[in-house]
Enzyme design. Structure first.
Site, PDB file in Angstrom:
ATOM      1  N   ASP A 237     105.331 144.034-102.030  1.00 44.39           N
ATOM      2  CA  ASP A 237     105.970 143.582-100.858  1.00 44.39           C
ATOM      3  C   ASP A 237     104.443 143.539 -99.893  1.00 44.39           C
ATOM      4  O   ASP A 237     103.504 144.232-100.250  1.00 44.39           O
ATOM      5  CB  ASP A 237     106.883 144.509-100.416  1.00 44.39           C
ATOM      6  CG  ASP A 237     107.565 144.194 -98.714  1.00 44.39           C
ATOM      7  OD1 ASP A 237     107.674 142.946 -98.637  1.00 44.39           O
ATOM      8  OD2 ASP A 237     107.431 145.181 -98.029  1.00 44.39           O
TER       9      ASP A 237
ATOM     10  N   ASP B  52     104.308 143.375 -95.493  1.00 42.15           N
ATOM     11  CA  ASP B  52     104.711 144.016 -94.477  1.00 42.15           C
ATOM     12  C   ASP B  52     105.057 145.298 -94.640  1.00 42.15           C
ATOM     13  O   ASP B  52     106.205 145.684 -95.593  1.00 42.15           O
ATOM     14  CB  ASP B  52     105.535 143.079 -93.637  1.00 42.15           C
ATOM     15  CG  ASP B  52     105.425 143.504 -92.117  1.00 42.15           C
ATOM     16  OD1 ASP B  52     104.480 144.215 -91.846  1.00 42.15           O
ATOM     17  OD2 ASP B  52     106.401 143.162 -91.420  1.00 42.15           O
TER      18      ASP B  52
HETATM   19 MG   LIG Z   1     108.164 145.437 -96.259  1.00 40.13          MG
END
Ligand SMILES: [Mg+2]
Length: 262
Positions: free
Chosen positions: A15, A17
């Protein structure tokens, strides 16, 4: 999971962010972290539930942090949605899109045609520009038989000012109006995983999925039978992570420390 699962890992799905950065602040020494993964022979794929940016925009952001990745290494929820549509509808199929310019561009590049009537599907992704008329058109098309498709389920969007309404909140509006549930493409749903495994050319047991959110990132990996790693550099606390079932394979403060456990 057997004791030697770590030896089987050939790829990581990251992932972005909360894992690589918070807003515009990198988390740790990103060039060094990517070099470590490269020298360990790990394939790296970046997967985000954000559909408001194109892979090129993510590539540029990583370049600013001193990290070079190919476009093939980036998957957005918009691209997973495109992958889902390609499996269901003919090339040049007409779709109504309530979403960002990035989503419209991604679907257009895959050959789909934006239309406001006679569409196969109404596709909903995050957009800051939406009004009652657009919602109404979407609802009317769904009531008339078009499929209801969403890019990702996230109801809230962390922002400097607090939690803003996310894609899931827009989906809920149409769900309430039509009584229909959307088919979803992003994490934790299988479409994005299918796309990721195809890119990586590995089996689920050879993948470690790393993220900061339980209901999307961790569930995404666990649903597919991948190993999972939770970093505490994003939205989840240690006690939330420890209470999650099934148990997460690795929990650490950030990506660098988590990778050191491999
Ligand atoms: Mg995230």
């Amino acid at each position: 999971m057997e004791i030697n699962w770590k030896n089987k890992i050939k790829a990581v799905i990251l992932d972005m962010d909360g894992v690589l950065w918070r807003v515009n602040e990198p988390i740790g020494n990103l060039p060094e972290i990517f070099e470590k993964m490269r020298s360990a022979g790990l394939k790296v794929l970046l997967a985000t539930n954000n559909s408001t940016r194109t892979p090129e925009q993510y590539q540029d952001k990583l370049t600013q942090f001193g990290v070079s990745v190919s476009l093939e290494q980036i998957i957005t929820a918009g691209m997973a949605t495109s992958f889902l549509l390609e499996k269901r509808y003919p090339p040049n199929g007409k779709v109504y899109i309530l979403g960002s310019d990035a989503l419209k561009l991604t679907l257009q590049q895959a050959g789909f045609v934006y239309a406001e009537q006679d569409v196969f599907a109404v596709v909903v992704g995050l957009t800051r520009i939406i009004n009652y008329e657009m919602f109404s058109r979407g609802a009317l098309l769904i009531n008339a038989g078009a499929d209801f498709i969403g890019t990702n389920p996230d109801v809230a969007l962390p922002a400097p000012e607090g939690l803003l309404p996310g894609t899931g909140a827009l989906l809920a509006f149409i769900e309430a109006a039509t009584g229909k549930k959307p088919l979803l493409a992003g994490k934790p749903y299988p479409t994005m995983m299918e796309m990721a495994l195809k890119r990586l050319e590995v089996s689920p047991q050879e993948v470690l999925v790393i993220g900061d959110r339980l209901t999307t990132d961790i569930a995404f990996g666990q649903n597919a039978g991948c190993a999972t790693g939770l970093v505490l550099s994003g939205v989840t606390t240690l006690s939330e992570a420890e209470n999650w079932k099934p148990e997460i394979d690795l929990i650490d403060k950030d990506l660098e420390s988590l990778l050191d456990q491999l």
